[in-house]
Design an enzyme around this catalytic site. Sequence first.
Site, mmCIF file in Angstrom:
data_model
loop_
_atom_site.group_PDB
_atom_site.id
_atom_site.type_symbol
_atom_site.label_atom_id
_atom_site.label_comp_id
_atom_site.label_asym_id
_atom_site.label_seq_id
_atom_site.Cartn_x
_atom_site.Cartn_y
_atom_site.Cartn_z
ATOM 1 N N THR A 17 0.830 -1.207 0.000
ATOM 2 C CA THR A 17 0.000 0.000 0.000
ATOM 3 C C THR A 17 0.862 1.253 0.000
ATOM 4 O OG1 THR A 17 -1.731 -1.210 1.162
ATOM 5 C CG2 THR A 17 -1.854 1.189 1.209
ATOM 6 N N TYR A 66 -12.318 -4.897 -5.592
ATOM 7 C CA TYR A 66 -13.334 -4.139 -6.321
ATOM 8 C C TYR A 66 -14.638 -4.932 -6.443
ATOM 9 C CZ TYR A 66 -15.727 -0.970 -9.427
ATOM 10 O OH TYR A 66 -16.657 -0.106 -9.958
ATOM 11 N N TYR A 87 -2.445 -11.483 1.300
ATOM 12 C CA TYR A 87 -2.533 -10.104 1.790
ATOM 13 C C TYR A 87 -3.986 -9.847 2.161
ATOM 14 C CZ TYR A 87 -1.410 -5.036 1.788
ATOM 15 O OH TYR A 87 -1.200 -3.721 2.123
ATOM 16 N N LYS A 147 -0.120 -11.783 5.419
ATOM 17 C CA LYS A 147 0.183 -10.418 5.829
ATOM 18 C C LYS A 147 -1.159 -9.780 6.141
ATOM 19 C CE LYS A 147 1.144 -5.851 5.280
ATOM 20 N NZ LYS A 147 0.241 -4.709 5.032
#
Length: 304
Positions: A55, A118, A144, A172
């Site tokens: 990010t 999305y 993730y 993560k």
Amino acid sequence: MSSQTSCDEQDLLSGVIPPIITAFYEDEQINYEATAAHARFVVDRGVHGVFPLGTNGEFPMLKPEERANVIQAVVEEVGNEVPVIAGVSAPSTRNTISYALDAEENGADAVVVGIPYYYPIGSEAIVDHYVRVTDAVSIPVYIYHFPARMGNKLELDTLDRLASIEGIIGVKDSSGDVGWLGQAIDRNPDLTYLAGLDVLLIAELEIGCTGLVSAVSNVFPEMAVELYEAYMNENDERARELQSVVFDVWAALDTGPYLGGVKSALDLHPETTFRPGPMRTPLRRMDETGEKQLAETLRRLDLF
């Protein structure tokens, strides 16, 4: 493999793994030299790995060839010293596989694969996504989990299924849901878990995480490394003192536009020799007033 130790060893990814920035010139073209210099900055200060294209690396803003070139630049700079785990998240399985293959070709030790985002998707689609990605690459895969940004939460029953896929070695987690994370670790203890939120570093170490993917460590890697080492050496008082400072630093970084505080702080840092540059629009750096307030806070904390 870029690093000297194989990422097949699940305990390799322990310690502090900063989610390093992608640096830009003022025209928003990628400054690969400065991106690699940031990796060098944190590695020289004792971190245990680096995570490009997370990010903080603004990965959704980058074109495919840019992503590959970022990984190459970081691996060439620090890949023989620490593990490089590369973010390869995308909404589609096809693109994720393409990014993962690029990461492997450019020397990443492992890839970090987000839950597709999305569009809302269910458990079967998530499992199929990870099966296809792990089948495509020979390097390890980390899940993730960041539902606040990616939209799709990973249910515990789905994680149970993913844990049995050959090639998946860890998670993560940036969910901030300590209850979910604690149950995940309890149900699938053979996976490696990386803590993704600065405000929960000690809490997530307490419940079984082995690594800290800390945004604060992008600017003050020594602080995060000392916190981790204090915790591992059972110096709880010092670890909690440092967590308190991390709270203050993170609050200061988070006062401006989303993610913008990290690059502002790196520009203010007296030991950086590179310029992180702007965010890629529509993201924004802190404005002049915000940076002045940030500098005052960091000086008050005796960090500059």
